[in-house]
Motif scaffolding. Sequence first.
Motif, short mmCIF file in Angstrom:
data_model
loop_
_atom_site.label_atom_id
_atom_site.label_comp_id
_atom_site.label_asym_id
_atom_site.label_seq_id
_atom_site.Cartn_x
_atom_site.Cartn_y
_atom_site.Cartn_z
N UNK A 142 36.35 47.86 25.85
CA UNK A 142 36.84 49.03 26.58
C UNK A 142 37.73 48.65 27.74
N UNK A 143 38.32 49.68 28.36
CA UNK A 143 39.26 49.42 29.44
C UNK A 143 38.60 48.77 30.65
N UNK A 144 37.29 49.06 30.85
CA UNK A 144 36.61 48.42 31.98
C UNK A 144 36.53 46.91 31.79
N UNK A 145 36.21 46.49 30.59
CA UNK A 145 36.16 45.06 30.32
C UNK A 145 37.51 44.41 30.43
N UNK A 146 38.54 45.09 29.93
CA UNK A 146 39.89 44.52 30.03
C UNK A 146 40.35 44.47 31.48
N UNK A 147 39.96 45.46 32.29
CA UNK A 147 40.32 45.43 33.71
C UNK A 147 39.68 44.24 34.40
N UNK A 148 38.42 43.96 34.07
CA UNK A 148 37.73 42.80 34.65
C UNK A 148 38.41 41.50 34.23
N UNK A 149 38.78 41.42 32.94
CA UNK A 149 39.47 40.23 32.45
C UNK A 149 40.82 40.05 33.15
N UNK A 150 41.54 41.15 33.33
CA UNK A 150 42.84 41.07 33.99
C UNK A 150 42.69 40.60 35.43
N UNK A 151 41.63 41.06 36.06
CA UNK A 151 41.39 40.67 37.45
C UNK A 151 41.06 39.19 37.56
N UNK A 152 40.24 38.67 36.66
CA UNK A 152 39.79 37.29 36.76
C UNK A 152 40.77 36.28 36.17
N UNK A 153 41.65 36.74 35.26
CA UNK A 153 42.58 35.82 34.63
C UNK A 153 44.01 36.02 35.12
N UNK A 154 44.62 37.12 34.73
CA UNK A 154 46.03 37.34 35.05
C UNK A 154 46.28 37.34 36.55
N UNK A 155 45.45 38.06 37.29
CA UNK A 155 45.70 38.16 38.72
C UNK A 155 45.58 36.81 39.40
N UNK B 27 60.78 42.13 44.38
CA UNK B 27 60.56 43.47 43.83
C UNK B 27 60.59 43.49 42.31
N UNK B 28 61.52 42.74 41.72
CA UNK B 28 61.59 42.70 40.26
C UNK B 28 60.36 42.08 39.64
N UNK B 29 59.85 41.04 40.27
CA UNK B 29 58.64 40.39 39.76
C UNK B 29 57.43 41.30 39.89
N UNK B 30 57.37 42.07 40.98
CA UNK B 30 56.27 43.03 41.14
C UNK B 30 56.26 44.04 39.99
N UNK B 31 57.41 44.55 39.64
CA UNK B 31 57.48 45.50 38.53
C UNK B 31 57.06 44.85 37.22
N UNK B 32 57.49 43.61 37.03
CA UNK B 32 57.13 42.88 35.81
C UNK B 32 55.62 42.68 35.72
N UNK B 33 54.99 42.25 36.81
CA UNK B 33 53.56 42.02 36.82
C UNK B 33 52.79 43.31 36.65
N UNK B 34 53.26 44.38 37.32
CA UNK B 34 52.59 45.67 37.22
C UNK B 34 52.58 46.17 35.77
N UNK B 35 53.70 46.01 35.09
CA UNK B 35 53.80 46.46 33.70
C UNK B 35 52.77 45.75 32.82
N UNK B 36 52.64 44.43 33.00
CA UNK B 36 51.73 43.69 32.14
C UNK B 36 50.27 43.90 32.52
N UNK B 37 49.99 44.17 33.78
CA UNK B 37 48.62 44.50 34.16
C UNK B 37 48.20 45.83 33.53
#
Length: 220
Positions: free
Chosen positions: A58-71, A85-95
Motif C-alpha cells: 500500500x501507499x503507506x508502505x511505499x511512503x516509508x520506503x521512500x523516506x528511508x531509501x530515496x530521501x 529548483x530544477x532538481x527539487x522538481x525532479x525529486x518531487x516527481x519521483x517521490x
Amino acid sequence: ARQEMRAAAGEFRGMVALQVKDLGVDDSLGANRRRGAQGTRFAAAADSARRIARLPMGWRGRATMAQTLSRNQFAWGMDVSGITGGTLKHLRRWMVYAVTGGTVARKAPEALLALAAPGSFLEPKLQLAHTVLRGWAKRCAVDPSLPGVVLPAWRKEIEHPAPPGRPRGPVSLIVHHVRGLGWCPTEPGEWHLPDGGQVHVTHLEHASHLITERLRVLRW
C-alpha cells in the motif's frame, strides 16, 4: 593524556576556524565541487523511487520506503550546496511516483506528499530546510562557540545576500532558509520570530521543535 587530548582538540578547532572564517561568502570553499557527486545521488534516488513504485504494498508502505531509501540518498551534501529548483522538481516527481505506485500526480504534488507523510517531510524542499536548520542547531549545541566563529561571514551575508537559489556556501544557505521560515536571522546563534519570540539555536531540543512545527505549517 587528557591534557594532550584537549590541546589537540583546541588545535583542531583552530584549524577549522581558520578554514571557515569566511564560510558562506567564498566560492572557493568547496561547495560547488560537491555538485557532481550530488548529481549521482539524485539519479540513484530516482532509481530507488522507480523500484519502490513497483512493490506490491500500500501507499503507506511505499511512503516509508521512500523516506528511508530515496530521501536518504539525495540528502547527502545538500546542507552545504543546497538543491537547485530544477532538481527539487525532479525529486518531487519521483517521490510522488514512488508513493502512488507509478501513478504520477501532475497537480499539487506537494499536497499529495503532505497527505502521504504527515509525520515526516517527503517534500524535498521542506526536507532540505529541515536538514539545513536542524543540522546547524545540532552543531551549535555540540560546540556553542561555533556561532562566534562564523559571525563575520554571517554579517556579510546579512548585508549582501546571495542571489535566490545560488547560495555562496553553508552560512549563506542557513540564512536563506531562516528567512524562508519568515524568521529574522539576527545572529548565527539567535533568530527572531514575528511575534517577538526568539530561537536560541544552541538549545537543540527547543530549536528543533520550533523548526519542525514551522515547517508543518508551511507544508500546507
